[in-house]
Design a protein around this motif. Sequence first.
Motif, PDB file in Angstrom:
ATOM      1  N   ALA A  47       0.853  -1.136  -0.523  1.00 41.03           N
ATOM      2  CA  ALA A  47      -0.362  -0.217   0.405  1.00 41.03           C
ATOM      3  C   ALA A  47       1.225   0.964   0.180  1.00 41.03           C
ATOM      4  O   ALA A  47       0.756   2.619  -0.960  1.00 41.03           O
ATOM      5  N   GLY A  48       1.601   1.393   0.841  1.00 40.98           N
ATOM      6  CA  GLY A  48       3.207   2.631   1.137  1.00 40.98           C
ATOM      7  C   GLY A  48       3.841   2.572  -0.171  1.00 40.98           C
ATOM      8  O   GLY A  48       3.997   3.623  -0.913  1.00 40.98           O
ATOM      9  N   MET A  49       3.853   1.257  -1.194  1.00 40.25           N
ATOM     10  CA  MET A  49       4.799   1.853  -3.027  1.00 40.25           C
ATOM     11  C   MET A  49       3.095   2.658  -3.424  1.00 40.25           C
ATOM     12  O   MET A  49       3.569   2.265  -4.501  1.00 40.25           O
ATOM     13  N   GLY A  50       1.777   2.682  -3.282  1.00 38.69           N
ATOM     14  CA  GLY A  50       0.677   2.847  -4.437  1.00 38.69           C
ATOM     15  C   GLY A  50       0.387   1.471  -4.885  1.00 38.69           C
ATOM     16  O   GLY A  50      -0.596   2.363  -5.985  1.00 38.69           O
ATOM     17  N   LEU A  51       0.523   0.328  -4.382  1.00 39.16           N
ATOM     18  CA  LEU A  51       0.411  -1.187  -5.300  1.00 39.16           C
ATOM     19  C   LEU A  51      -1.301  -1.000  -5.309  1.00 39.16           C
ATOM     20  O   LEU A  51      -1.775  -1.485  -6.292  1.00 39.16           O
ATOM     21  N   PHE A  52      -2.118  -0.424  -4.214  1.00 41.31           N
ATOM     22  CA  PHE A  52      -3.609  -0.717  -4.208  1.00 41.31           C
ATOM     23  C   PHE A  52      -4.331   0.709  -4.775  1.00 41.31           C
ATOM     24  O   PHE A  52      -5.375   0.418  -4.798  1.00 41.31           O
ATOM     25  N   GLY A  53      -3.671   0.974  -5.520  1.00 42.41           N
ATOM     26  CA  GLY A  53      -4.662   2.888  -6.104  1.00 42.41           C
ATOM     27  C   GLY A  53      -4.304   2.591  -7.325  1.00 42.41           C
ATOM     28  O   GLY A  53      -4.526   3.811  -8.394  1.00 42.41           O
ATOM     29  N   LEU A  54      -3.820   1.925  -8.409  1.00 42.90           N
ATOM     30  CA  LEU A  54      -2.926   2.820  -9.845  1.00 42.90           C
ATOM     31  C   LEU A  54      -3.823   2.378 -10.753  1.00 42.90           C
ATOM     32  O   LEU A  54      -3.919   3.359 -11.367  1.00 42.90           O
ATOM     33  N   ARG A  55      -5.180   1.980 -10.844  1.00 40.13           N
ATOM     34  CA  ARG A  55      -6.550   2.615 -11.059  1.00 40.13           C
ATOM     35  C   ARG A  55      -7.632   2.796 -10.521  1.00 40.13           C
ATOM     36  O   ARG A  55      -8.816   3.112 -10.773  1.00 40.13           O
ATOM     37  N   ILE A  56      -7.358   3.482  -9.573  1.00 44.10           N
ATOM     38  CA  ILE A  56      -8.158   4.321  -9.044  1.00 44.10           C
ATOM     39  C   ILE A  56      -7.581   5.535  -9.119  1.00 44.10           C
ATOM     40  O   ILE A  56      -6.922   5.761  -9.275  1.00 44.10           O
ATOM     41  N   PRO A  57      -9.382   6.003  -9.455  1.00 45.43           N
ATOM     42  CA  PRO A  57      -8.990   8.047 -10.113  1.00 45.43           C
ATOM     43  C   PRO A  57      -8.577   8.712  -9.094  1.00 45.43           C
ATOM     44  O   PRO A  57      -8.268   8.162  -8.134  1.00 45.43           O
ATOM     45  N   ARG A  58      -7.373   9.456  -9.684  1.00 46.80           N
ATOM     46  CA  ARG A  58      -7.100  10.669  -8.260  1.00 46.80           C
ATOM     47  C   ARG A  58      -7.781  11.307  -7.575  1.00 46.80           C
ATOM     48  O   ARG A  58      -7.163  11.477  -6.105  1.00 46.80           O
ATOM     49  N   GLU A  59      -9.262  11.591  -7.757  1.00 47.31           N
ATOM     50  CA  GLU A  59      -9.882  12.083  -7.118  1.00 47.31           C
ATOM     51  C   GLU A  59     -10.561  11.370  -6.017  1.00 47.31           C
ATOM     52  O   GLU A  59     -10.685  11.975  -4.399  1.00 47.31           O
ATOM     53  N   TYR A  60     -10.511   9.719  -5.868  1.00 47.18           N
ATOM     54  CA  TYR A  60     -10.107   9.269  -4.853  1.00 47.18           C
ATOM     55  C   TYR A  60      -8.809   8.669  -4.179  1.00 47.18           C
ATOM     56  O   TYR A  60      -8.856   7.384  -3.462  1.00 47.18           O
ATOM     57  N   ASP A  61      -7.947   9.298  -4.754  1.00 45.09           N
ATOM     58  CA  ASP A  61      -6.567   9.317  -4.137  1.00 45.09           C
ATOM     59  C   ASP A  61      -6.056   8.281  -5.005  1.00 45.09           C
ATOM     60  O   ASP A  61      -4.974   7.310  -3.667  1.00 45.09           O
ATOM     61  N   GLY A  62      -6.578   7.649  -6.134  1.00 50.60           N
ATOM     62  CA  GLY A  62      -5.485   6.954  -6.497  1.00 50.60           C
ATOM     63  C   GLY A  62      -4.991   7.070  -7.391  1.00 50.60           C
ATOM     64  O   GLY A  62      -4.260   8.622  -7.385  1.00 50.60           O
TER      65      GLY A  62
END
Length: 382
Positions: A47-62
Amino acid sequence: MLDFSYTDDQASIAAALDGFVASALLSGYMARDRDGAFPEDAWRQMAGMGLFGLRIPREYDGQELDCVTAGIAIEAVARGDFNLCYGILNSAFVGDLMARNASEPLCREWLPRLAAGDARISVCLTEPHCGSDAASIRTRAERDGDDFILNGEKASVTLVMAADAGIVFARTDPDAGSRGVSAFLVPFDTPGVTRHPYADMGSKCILRGSLFLDNVRVPAANLVGTLNGAFGSAMQTFEYTRALIGLMCVGAAMQTLEETIAYTRERTAFGQPVSRNQGVSFPVAEAWSRLEMARWHCLRTLWLRDQNRPHNAEAAVCKGMVPEICVDVIRDCLVLHGHYGYTQDLPIEQRLRDVCGQLIADGTPQIQKIIIARHLYGRENV
Ligand SMILES: Cc1cc2nc3c(=O)[nH]c(=O)nc-3n(C[C@H](O)[C@H](O)[C@H](O)COP(=O)(O)OP(=O)(O)OC[C@H]3O[C@@H](n4cnc5c(N)ncnc54)[C@H](O)[C@@H]3O)c2cc1C
């Protein structure tokens, strides 16, 4: 113009992940299997590497990255720990499905937490009596004022014992087949929800299991997508995750193949390295050839999705053929390690067990062949 090179961003993400996987993930792969507990620490690191937000829109912190980059990431992680890929796979599926279909407040409530690794959301479609024939689900959701009441049983839910919520597919029109299915975000602490873990052959720390819904009340605002319209949106999302699954299997198999090349170069028999026998080097050459073809096919499928071009049949190839290729490769590598390959001192037997799950999940090879045949003959002729 054909261009198979990574962008600068993709190349730097791949390089960063290679280092992270080698230093932080690979060494704990077997211990996490033996332990069988949910891999909380490694999950946090990912999660710290951002791997769970890869495909989540920026407006939702991805990070809102492209599908190809998600594929590069999942392949890299699979080299270290196949099971941790479920974090990427799951957040990609849920993130994609919710961002395209759920209301803004529901996305705002859940997607930033999913991207941060603070919430896990399972996908609950399969039932005890049906998996391939998913349009036959019986779990019911009935309207009651501003709420829906859900009753039924879901089977084979990845991460169910470690998740905070599930996207539950339920029947909202009893007579409409696939056009009578809706999806609901169901928090697992809602009264009436219970869960039961499975004893699995592989991917033990991913805590697959059953979900029971006994008069579970959820607000109508938790609908993910339109009433009766969830089946199509789920199938569209599977088209994307099937290519991710292919790359996840390729990562595990390619890592095993490289370990096998190193081993057979060093191991001697009859006075020479075993690799000097074509009986050893040819299966290795064939395995590499098959994995390279599989890998580029999956990446192309993700590229097609990034271009908004059709990729239904291509995704079915990723899911139908690639896990089979990878299981074959890992089994051959196990044999090329002789008796050591059969021990739990090496990760090969575990990779074989873990990758086997993806022969079945997200649709079996038979179901993928039906999709491909429909593409070739037309739906009405198959
Ligand atoms: C590791 C793993 C993780 C999973 N995670 C999830 C999850 O998170 N959420 C979820 O909802 N589900 C999940 N599943 C369930 C999975 O999607 C189903 O198991 C799968 O779709 C097959 O359904 P089934 O098991 O009911 O098999 P069935 O549909 O009963 O099929 C049995 C056999 O018959 C074959 N078959 C069926 N119909 C046909 C046909 N028309 N032609 C030819 N052959 C056919 C199938 O290919 C299979 O070999 C997971 C499964 C596994 C193994």
